[in-house]
Write a protein that holds these residues in place. Structure first.
Motif, PDB file in Angstrom:
ATOM      1  N   GLU A  71      -0.287 -26.038  -3.769  1.00 16.05           N
ATOM      2  CA  GLU A  71      -0.855 -25.690  -5.080  1.00 16.05           C
ATOM      3  C   GLU A  71      -1.345 -26.938  -5.807  1.00 16.05           C
ATOM      4  OE1 GLU A  71       0.166 -23.340  -9.252  1.00 16.05           O
ATOM      5  OE2 GLU A  71       1.771 -23.705  -7.792  1.00 16.05           O
ATOM      6  N   VAL A  72      -2.568 -26.868  -6.313  1.00 23.82           N
ATOM      7  CA  VAL A  72      -3.162 -27.922  -7.132  1.00 23.82           C
ATOM      8  C   VAL A  72      -3.916 -27.240  -8.275  1.00 23.82           C
ATOM      9  CG1 VAL A  72      -4.927 -29.736  -7.220  1.00 23.82           C
ATOM     10  CG2 VAL A  72      -3.396 -29.601  -5.246  1.00 23.82           C
ATOM     11  N   ASP A  73      -3.834 -27.814  -9.458  1.00 29.85           N
ATOM     12  CA  ASP A  73      -4.613 -27.291 -10.586  1.00 29.85           C
ATOM     13  C   ASP A  73      -6.058 -27.746 -10.412  1.00 29.85           C
ATOM     14  OD1 ASP A  73      -5.809 -26.582 -12.966  1.00 29.85           O
ATOM     15  OD2 ASP A  73      -4.104 -27.196 -14.210  1.00 29.85           O
ATOM     16  N   LEU A  74      -6.824 -26.976  -9.651  1.00 30.75           N
ATOM     17  CA  LEU A  74      -8.185 -27.382  -9.306  1.00 30.75           C
ATOM     18  C   LEU A  74      -9.108 -27.415 -10.524  1.00 30.75           C
ATOM     19  CD1 LEU A  74      -8.614 -25.463  -5.922  1.00 30.75           C
ATOM     20  CD2 LEU A  74      -8.018 -27.857  -6.275  1.00 30.75           C
ATOM     21  N   LYS A  75      -8.829 -26.615 -11.512  1.00 30.82           N
ATOM     22  CA  LYS A  75      -9.654 -26.635 -12.730  1.00 30.82           C
ATOM     23  C   LYS A  75      -9.620 -28.023 -13.366  1.00 30.82           C
ATOM     24  CE  LYS A  75     -11.828 -25.011 -16.443  1.00 30.82           C
ATOM     25  NZ  LYS A  75     -11.770 -26.179 -17.334  1.00 30.82           N
ATOM     26  N   LYS A  76      -8.442 -28.591 -13.484  1.00 38.96           N
ATOM     27  CA  LYS A  76      -8.323 -29.941 -14.050  1.00 38.96           C
ATOM     28  C   LYS A  76      -9.019 -30.966 -13.174  1.00 38.96           C
ATOM     29  CE  LYS A  76      -4.047 -29.746 -16.774  1.00 38.96           C
ATOM     30  NZ  LYS A  76      -2.656 -30.266 -16.876  1.00 38.96           N
ATOM     31  N   VAL A  77      -8.795 -30.866 -11.885  1.00 36.08           N
ATOM     32  CA  VAL A  77      -9.318 -31.864 -10.953  1.00 36.08           C
ATOM     33  C   VAL A  77     -10.841 -31.875 -10.950  1.00 36.08           C
ATOM     34  CG1 VAL A  77      -9.461 -32.519  -8.528  1.00 36.08           C
ATOM     35  CG2 VAL A  77      -7.268 -31.795  -9.482  1.00 36.08           C
ATOM     36  N   PHE A  78     -11.449 -30.694 -11.006  1.00 34.01           N
ATOM     37  CA  PHE A  78     -12.899 -30.596 -10.875  1.00 34.01           C
ATOM     38  C   PHE A  78     -13.639 -30.608 -12.214  1.00 34.01           C
ATOM     39  CE2 PHE A  78     -11.649 -29.315  -6.668  1.00 34.01           C
ATOM     40  CZ  PHE A  78     -12.709 -29.671  -5.849  1.00 34.01           C
ATOM     41  N   ASP A  79     -12.924 -30.754 -13.303  1.00 40.37           N
ATOM     42  CA  ASP A  79     -13.567 -30.684 -14.622  1.00 40.37           C
ATOM     43  C   ASP A  79     -14.694 -31.692 -14.799  1.00 40.37           C
ATOM     44  OD1 ASP A  79     -12.878 -28.597 -16.241  1.00 40.37           O
ATOM     45  OD2 ASP A  79     -11.097 -29.547 -17.092  1.00 40.37           O
ATOM     46  N   ASP A  80     -14.510 -32.892 -14.292  1.00 44.28           N
ATOM     47  CA  ASP A  80     -15.524 -33.928 -14.522  1.00 44.28           C
ATOM     48  C   ASP A  80     -16.737 -33.757 -13.628  1.00 44.28           C
ATOM     49  OD1 ASP A  80     -16.444 -36.423 -15.741  1.00 44.28           O
ATOM     50  OD2 ASP A  80     -16.144 -37.275 -13.753  1.00 44.28           O
ATOM     51  N   VAL A  81     -16.541 -33.374 -12.375  1.00 42.47           N
ATOM     52  CA  VAL A  81     -17.662 -33.323 -11.439  1.00 42.47           C
ATOM     53  C   VAL A  81     -18.475 -32.031 -11.580  1.00 42.47           C
ATOM     54  CG1 VAL A  81     -16.355 -32.319  -9.510  1.00 42.47           C
ATOM     55  CG2 VAL A  81     -18.340 -33.746  -9.040  1.00 42.47           C
ATOM     56  N   CYS A  82     -17.841 -30.949 -12.044  1.00 43.67           N
ATOM     57  CA  CYS A  82     -18.533 -29.654 -12.108  1.00 43.67           C
ATOM     58  C   CYS A  82     -19.004 -29.349 -13.527  1.00 43.67           C
ATOM     59  CB  CYS A  82     -17.612 -28.530 -11.649  1.00 43.67           C
ATOM     60  SG  CYS A  82     -17.224 -28.584  -9.896  1.00 43.67           S
ATOM     61  N   GLU A  83     -20.238 -28.888 -13.642  1.00 44.35           N
ATOM     62  CA  GLU A  83     -20.738 -28.480 -14.952  1.00 44.35           C
ATOM     63  C   GLU A  83     -20.173 -27.118 -15.347  1.00 44.35           C
ATOM     64  OE1 GLU A  83     -25.037 -28.096 -17.205  1.00 44.35           O
ATOM     65  OE2 GLU A  83     -24.658 -29.677 -15.747  1.00 44.35           O
ATOM     66  N   TYR A  84     -19.834 -26.304 -14.351  1.00 45.62           N
ATOM     67  CA  TYR A  84     -19.257 -24.988 -14.626  1.00 45.62           C
ATOM     68  C   TYR A  84     -18.355 -24.614 -13.466  1.00 45.62           C
ATOM     69  CZ  TYR A  84     -18.897 -19.913 -15.232  1.00 45.62           C
ATOM     70  OH  TYR A  84     -18.429 -18.630 -15.373  1.00 45.62           O
ATOM     71  N   GLN A  85     -17.240 -23.931 -13.772  1.00 43.16           N
ATOM     72  CA  GLN A  85     -16.319 -23.487 -12.728  1.00 43.16           C
ATOM     73  C   GLN A  85     -16.083 -21.987 -12.871  1.00 43.16           C
ATOM     74  OE1 GLN A  85     -13.024 -26.180 -11.654  1.00 43.16           O
ATOM     75  NE2 GLN A  85     -13.555 -27.365 -13.468  1.00 43.16           N
ATOM     76  N   ALA A  86     -16.462 -21.262 -11.838  1.00 44.58           N
ATOM     77  CA  ALA A  86     -16.273 -19.811 -11.814  1.00 44.58           C
ATOM     78  C   ALA A  86     -14.929 -19.518 -11.152  1.00 44.58           C
ATOM     79  CB  ALA A  86     -17.410 -19.141 -11.058  1.00 44.58           C
ATOM     80  N   ILE A  87     -13.911 -19.385 -11.954  1.00 41.75           N
ATOM     81  CA  ILE A  87     -12.566 -19.133 -11.430  1.00 41.75           C
ATOM     82  C   ILE A  87     -12.350 -17.622 -11.432  1.00 41.75           C
ATOM     83  CG2 ILE A  87     -10.103 -19.558 -11.781  1.00 41.75           C
ATOM     84  CD1 ILE A  87     -10.913 -22.167 -13.201  1.00 41.75           C
ATOM     85  N   ILE A  88     -12.399 -17.038 -10.256  1.00 38.75           N
ATOM     86  CA  ILE A  88     -12.333 -15.581 -10.128  1.00 38.75           C
ATOM     87  C   ILE A  88     -10.891 -15.122 -10.300  1.00 38.75           C
ATOM     88  CG2 ILE A  88     -12.822 -13.606  -8.654  1.00 38.75           C
ATOM     89  CD1 ILE A  88     -14.888 -15.334  -7.202  1.00 38.75           C
ATOM     90  N   LYS A  89     -10.675 -14.311 -11.332  1.00 40.77           N
ATOM     91  CA  LYS A  89      -9.335 -13.777 -11.584  1.00 40.77           C
ATOM     92  C   LYS A  89      -9.231 -12.307 -11.200  1.00 40.77           C
ATOM     93  CE  LYS A  89      -8.431 -17.119 -15.252  1.00 40.77           C
ATOM     94  NZ  LYS A  89      -8.118 -17.325 -16.696  1.00 40.77           N
TER      95      LYS A  89
END
Length: 581
Positions: free
Chosen positions: A114-132
């Motif tokens: 488990e990794v908090d990918l939202k935090k990790v990718f915040d800088d490189v990605c302009e938008y993150q579609a996290i499917i819930k």
């Protein structure tokens, strides 16, 4: 039969022209990979490392203008994607990263991988579609794709393992995704002000970047009217090549004197579509006009007298009719003469009559320039291989050059060549790489073999991180030869072991035949070019700080020789041999 969320995701990607997905599969991606397996229109390209997958997706997107897609599963696999994604972001290339995620029921419990990918990718990605939920999936998937395409940027789609297999919902929200052609047009007053400044200036230099890709002829027309020399960025080498009228080359760390002087010694500098980063190679007391489609770039590196927020094509369409033809050609003539003299010197440096061994790397680049197809695509590594490419290969209007020009990452060359070759099976793809960079990515040479990709890889094998050595000496440090050393295999033997082909070249008389053999090969091919580590490549202008740095470094290196350091003595001998041969 109803579709699952993974199949719905693939439908949407396919609708925007995605033909390849590069990655390494794993549990959270298995339903997505299975969906690809059942389609003929999209191929899963199984890479050996996710970092190479993101660089390969970059290579495909950068050479086509279409969306590139890479994938990695849950924490470790997703994290490996990041470096190539940063490269895509900095090169303004539309990319989607699909990352698996652990089952939602386990999230927040410090579950395995488990990794908090939202935090990790915040800088490189302009938008993150996290499917819930399946209900939201089509809406946010399409949003991620639209943002990536509209802004030439990186977005991420997160697919949790349990959601991946759920029944797809809200099909009615899926619609054709279009890219819209539009222009950013400056106001008339700003264009008139720019024209007045240009018409009254005595000597003008043009610094042109990748933003001029669609406006080459308009830039040349302006240059001829103003008798203004054109200096270009490395990324724009395939727009304003060595043989183009009024071009005087590069500036910056790997530039040439005429390119440097055109920028530094003009009365007015016109910056077109470039955020050239090296402030030591920009004038700061010269009148400057900067034109850029990204407003935040204007005045980012040097103060500007006039900023113009516009795409280059729209600006020049309005500007060029307002420009008066200048008569004085002395500034341009002087710099063109210097540039032609520099080109002749580069030709001499690349002469196969320079038979000193280990060989001069310039000779290999010169032969590649001669034999490579007129419409070849070149991927160039970060480091001295970029220098030899920029100095000895003419990237005419049909050739294309890609690399990590803004992010500056090693290991971009081989994987981006894989992506470029899959996108352009009919073209020659040449990768120019240092041995250090190739060692980082070499496992995916097997991938090139697997997919029968006839990429041609020239490895400048000097058993050293040469550009890092130059950086050390620039700041006054004696070269740390142990840290800089590269222990290499025989790369030609490695190519054959993997199922490709290759040849090791140690003598000047064999270079031409090796280049031709690579050109004609239907297999992935490596030229193991054994070259001197003593080859010096200095900037077009060395300031007092750099001169002191290099001088101090050499004094320290000589002192080490006096105390009995045999490796430092060998280093100095190689430099002297390369310089005087």
């Amino acid at each position: 039969m109803s579709k699952n969320v993974s199949e719905q995701l693939l439908d949407i990607l396919e609708s925007v022209g995605v033909e390849h997905v590069y990655g390494v599969t794993g549990d959270a991606l298995n339903f997505f990979v299975k969906a690809i397996e059942e389609r003929d229109s999209v191929d899963w390209i199984g890479m050996k490392h996710e970092g190479n997958a993101s660089f390969a997706a970059f290579g495909q997107s950068q050479t086509t203008g279409r969306l590139g897609v890479c994938a990695g599963t849950v924490g470790p696999g997703a994290l490996h994607l990041i470096n190539g994604l940063y490269n895509a972001k900095k090169e303004r290339t539309p990319l989607i990263a699909i990352t698996g995620q652990i089952d939602q029921r386990q999230q927040g419990t410090s579950f395995f991988q488990e990794v908090d990918l939202k935090k990790v990718f915040d800088d490189v990605c302009e938008y993150q579609a996290i499917i819930k939920t399946p209900e939201q999936a089509p809406m946010i998937i399409q949003r991620a794709i639209k943002i990536a395409l509209a802004n030439n940027t990186v977005c991420r789609i997160e697919l949790p393992a349990n959601v991946a297999e759920m029944k797809a919902e809200n099909q009615q929200f899926i619609h054709p995704i279009q890219t819209y052609a539009s222009r950013l047009v400056p106001n008339e007053e700003t264009v008139s002000e720019a024209a007045a400044l240009l018409n009254t200036a005595k000597t003008i230099g043009i610094l042109a970047g990748d933003g001029c890709r669609e406006s080459r002829e308009a830039v040349l027309t302006l240059s001829k009217k103003l008798n203004a020399p054109i200096t270009h960025s490395l990324r724009a080498s395939d727009i304003f090549d060595h043989d183009t009228e009024n071009v005087v080359g590069l500036t910056g760390l790997i530039g040439n004197p005429s390119g440097y002087n055109a920028v530094m010694k003009c009365d007015l500098l016109l910056m077109l579509g470039t955020d050239f980063p090296y402030i030591d190679f920009l004038p700061h007391d010269t009148k400057t006009i900067q034109v850029d489609i990204r407003q935040e770039n204007i005045g980012n590196r040097t103060a500007v007298s006039l900023g113009v927020w516009s795409d280059i094509s729209s600006f020049l369409t309005l500007l060029n009719p307002k420009i008066h033809q200048k008569d004085d050609t002395s500034f341009l003539d002087k710099l063109r003469k210097s540039f032609l003299g520099w080109k002749e010197n580069m030709k001499e440096q690349a002469s196969p009559t320079r038979e000193n061994e280990p060989l001069h790397p310039q000779i290999f680049a010169g032969f590649v320039n001669e034999y490579a197809a007129d419409d070849a695509i070149f991927t160039v590594e970060t480091g001295t291989s970029a220098i030899w490419a920029a100095h000895h290969i003419s990237f005419n209007q049909q050739r294309r050059l890609i690399g990590s020009f803004n992010h500056g990452s090693m290991a971009v060359g081989l994987p981006s060549a894989i992506g470029a070759q899959l996108a352009h099976p009919e073209k020659e793809i040449w990768c120019l790489s240092g041995d250090g960079a190739f060692n980082m990515a070499m496992q995916d040479f097997i991938t090139a073999v697997r997919y029968k990709l006839p990429v041609k890889i020239l490895i400048f094998n000097n058993s050293e991180l040469s550009f890092v050595k130059l950086e050390m000496e620039e700041v006054g440090l004696a070269a740390s030869l142990d840290a800089l050393h590269e222990t290499n295999v025989n790369f030609a033997d490695y190519a054959k072991l993997c199922g490709g082909d290759g040849v090791r070249v140690e003598h000047a008389k064999d270079i031409g035949a090796a280049i031709q053999q690579a050109k004609n090969s239907t297999k992935p091919f490596i030229i193991d070019a054994v070259v001197s580590s003593g080859e010096l490549s200095l900037p077009p202008h060395i300031g007092l700080k750099q001169a002191i740095g290099f001088g101090t470094a050499k004094v320290k290196e000589v002192a080490q020789v006096i105390t009995g350091d045999k490796s430092q003595w060998e280093n100095i001998k190689k430099e002297l041999q390369s310089y005087f041969d």
